[in-house]
Scaffold this active site. Sequence first.
Site, mmCIF file in Angstrom:
data_model
loop_
_atom_site.group_PDB
_atom_site.id
_atom_site.type_symbol
_atom_site.label_atom_id
_atom_site.label_comp_id
_atom_site.label_asym_id
_atom_site.label_seq_id
_atom_site.Cartn_x
_atom_site.Cartn_y
_atom_site.Cartn_z
ATOM 1 N N ASN A 193 154.644 -1.679 -65.173
ATOM 2 C CA ASN A 193 154.480 -0.607 -64.191
ATOM 3 C C ASN A 193 155.336 0.589 -64.588
ATOM 4 O O ASN A 193 156.549 0.454 -64.754
ATOM 5 C CB ASN A 193 154.915 -1.062 -62.792
ATOM 6 N N GLU A 194 154.697 1.728 -64.780
ATOM 7 C CA GLU A 194 155.393 2.991 -65.033
ATOM 8 C C GLU A 194 156.545 2.862 -66.028
ATOM 9 O O GLU A 194 157.723 3.021 -65.674
ATOM 10 C CB GLU A 194 155.916 3.592 -63.732
ATOM 11 N N ARG A 214 164.193 -2.575 -59.400
ATOM 12 C CA ARG A 214 163.132 -2.891 -60.364
ATOM 13 C C ARG A 214 163.432 -2.244 -61.711
ATOM 14 O O ARG A 214 164.387 -1.493 -61.834
ATOM 15 C CB ARG A 214 161.777 -2.441 -59.828
ATOM 16 N N GLU A 233 160.607 0.813 -49.440
ATOM 17 C CA GLU A 233 159.545 1.823 -49.292
ATOM 18 C C GLU A 233 158.886 1.750 -47.915
ATOM 19 O O GLU A 233 157.736 2.128 -47.744
ATOM 20 C CB GLU A 233 158.520 1.640 -50.407
ATOM 21 N N GLN A 234 159.636 1.249 -46.920
ATOM 22 C CA GLN A 234 159.013 1.011 -45.612
ATOM 23 C C GLN A 234 158.499 2.287 -44.940
ATOM 24 O O GLN A 234 157.591 2.230 -44.121
ATOM 25 C CB GLN A 234 159.951 0.244 -44.693
ATOM 26 N N HIS A 245 157.229 4.804 -46.722
ATOM 27 C CA HIS A 245 156.213 5.391 -47.612
ATOM 28 C C HIS A 245 154.841 5.271 -46.961
ATOM 29 O O HIS A 245 154.507 4.252 -46.366
ATOM 30 C CB HIS A 245 156.234 4.608 -48.928
ATOM 31 N N GLU A 264 147.848 5.734 -59.163
ATOM 32 C CA GLU A 264 148.632 5.866 -57.931
ATOM 33 C C GLU A 264 148.583 7.311 -57.461
ATOM 34 O O GLU A 264 148.867 8.227 -58.236
ATOM 35 C CB GLU A 264 150.097 5.461 -58.156
ATOM 36 N N TRP A 266 161.304 8.687 -51.786
ATOM 37 C CA TRP A 266 162.366 8.829 -52.796
ATOM 38 C C TRP A 266 162.812 10.272 -53.015
ATOM 39 O O TRP A 266 163.561 10.543 -53.929
ATOM 40 C CB TRP A 266 161.896 8.202 -54.120
#
Length: 718
Positions: A168-169, A130, A373-374, A376, A325, A333
């Site tokens: 986003n961010e 991303r 991110e599974q 997370h 968030e 991460w």
Amino acid sequence: MNNGKQNLFKLGAAYYPDYISKQKTLTRKVGSGKIEWLAEKERLQEDFKRMVQQGIHTIRMGEFSWATVEPTPGVWQPEVFLDALELAQQHKIEVIFCTPTATPPKWLIDAHPDILPITRTGQRIPFGSRRHYDFHHPVYQAESRRITELFAKTFGHHPAVSSWQTDNEFGCHNSVFLYTENAKKAFRLWLKKRYNGEIESLNDSWFTCFWSQHYRSFDEIELPFASWADQNPHLELDFRRFSNEALCSFQREQIEIIKKHSPQRPVTHNLMTLFTDLCPWQASEDLDFIGFDHYQMESEPHPTTSAWQFALMRSTKQKPFMVLEQQPLQVNWQPTNRRFSFDWLLLWGMQSAFQGANGMLYFSWQRMPGGCEQYHDGVVPHDVRIAQSQQEKLIIAKNKIFAEIGKTFGFGDCLPLAERDVLCIYNSESLWSHEITAQSVTYSTRKQIDHITQFCTRYGYGLWFAPTLAAAKDDLAQYKLIVLPGYAFELSDEEKTSLLNFRKKGGRVLSLPRTGYKQPNNKLSPMPSVFYAPEDFYLEDYGAMLDTEIETCELTDSSAGSNMLGQLWAEKIKLTSEAWNTEAVFSAKSIYAGSPAIIKRKETAHHGAHVHLATCPVPSKEGLGIIRKLLNLPYVAKAHATDLQLQTLRVGSRIFLAGVHFGYSDASIQLDPSKRVLNGLQMRLSRELSAEITPLSAGEQSLLQIPARSIVFAELGH
Ligand code: GAL
């Protein structure tokens, strides 16, 4: 039907209908407890039912949805989001909708591969993750405008959409500084304007005589790629300024389009301050309210870092912000993504609320079955056999606690804001200037800010930030103390006068080393650290300390306390006028033995105080106590543990004390003898993760006992 939903602190989550679409998902049916394979629409319904059960107020969606909504150029498939919006409206859940520009789709990259960004080391960032775009690229800028308009027109009138988030961010994954051809072209134009088309003016400002860097025209200027030795530090600083301006104008275009096609919806962005590349003041200028993403970088969470980041967010707009968030709790991460105890979620939630947040959305609703991110955390766990997750229990507990605070103290839909005690300068250009010519890997202005925060949370002082003294000049009088935490640049005459006037009215000033060293072009000042008159003192020498080095600062008046310890940076000050007193000297073992380590401005009767530290204080109980005494700063309460954070809040003439105890042993709070508790609550989680709330006995006692990992909130009176 909303179970415990309250407005004082809005709870919610990031929600991804696009990850559910076109998939059958195995889901536990709310209420019935049945586990079934559900198709998209049923799954959405189950999710919303479950949100209502927890008292979810707001969800955020759409930030990575470009390829779902526009799978092929010109093909528009917004249905899954429209379905989700309908359900949100039916369930009275507000939606923050996002523009999807953080993840341009493959077809766009294939058509224009040079949209992909290039890093400082010359690596082109590939498709497949991303933030893979160059915001300087005219084609991407046009695509951003196009997709923003389509999103705003398609979703922006839906009654469930309460507000918008851009992208986003910004800046995450080092994405502010880009090294593309388009960046170079835009940088050259930007420089031409900045230096009025006069290349010699740039040569002079950038000290290009050094290492034979003279430029004959703006077209010769290159981007500061990674090089053998350091790049030109003046160019580096201009490049950071330019990149921030360009990114903000990329955002501004989106905001203008949203305002036109989705009127009456405020716009926010989920800012991050874990890194310094993005200037939070600039990035927030065009926003209506501030969103913040709260993550912890350290393997052991560091509550003080959270406290000052929250205070910074509150300060940007001088009003409540929203945590868009919150890590809930494991991330994916870190080198090792450790588990955390669940009470962190309560402590962080309460801490953010006392520091000015009006809500917190977990990232994310669901623990993803796939994608990077599974592992997370999310609110809804992987294992569908679990009827209620720990995170869901926490949301319910938080709703209960805020409802009780609201009821007990008669707050409507917002908590009071922090008292205006301390104003600290947080200036991105100053941070960059010190980073570019760092001289030390351990020194950082943000470390100083962290230590100032510990000073504030020990005594409950309300900490606010401003980008410069000049920006805050009309408001200075509200504060008791101004802190210059290694603010890099020379103070302007106007700023010197406002400091003087502030002190004349009884204000206090605390300056730390490395303040006032630089000119705006990043050259060193010929007269560093001038706060008032150049005749006051000069710096014979200064420099970095090893991370193992500690300076002992011996107080000249030993009755004022034991010695203060210093670290990170030291200055050898030569006083040349009667204007300052020496309050402490470097000990005999120091390279600067006998020279002033703490100086204080001599004051006439009605003046406040200015204390300058020639080294950065170690934030011990003693060190912070010495600084408070020298500044003669009154307090309403004192924490008897470093991990017990106090915060004084005020609304009108009502004063509240909020405490969040992150420590694992019981602690206490000493109230100032003139204060007493009028009404209070003590809160913590039971073993089963439900809220335990007990009233605090009102009365004369000035020592409040605070159990480990608990929260206290009290109204104080005389
Ligand atoms: C944030 C990001 C989210 C998610 C999260 C994981 O930085 O905005 O999309 O990736 O990190 O911790």
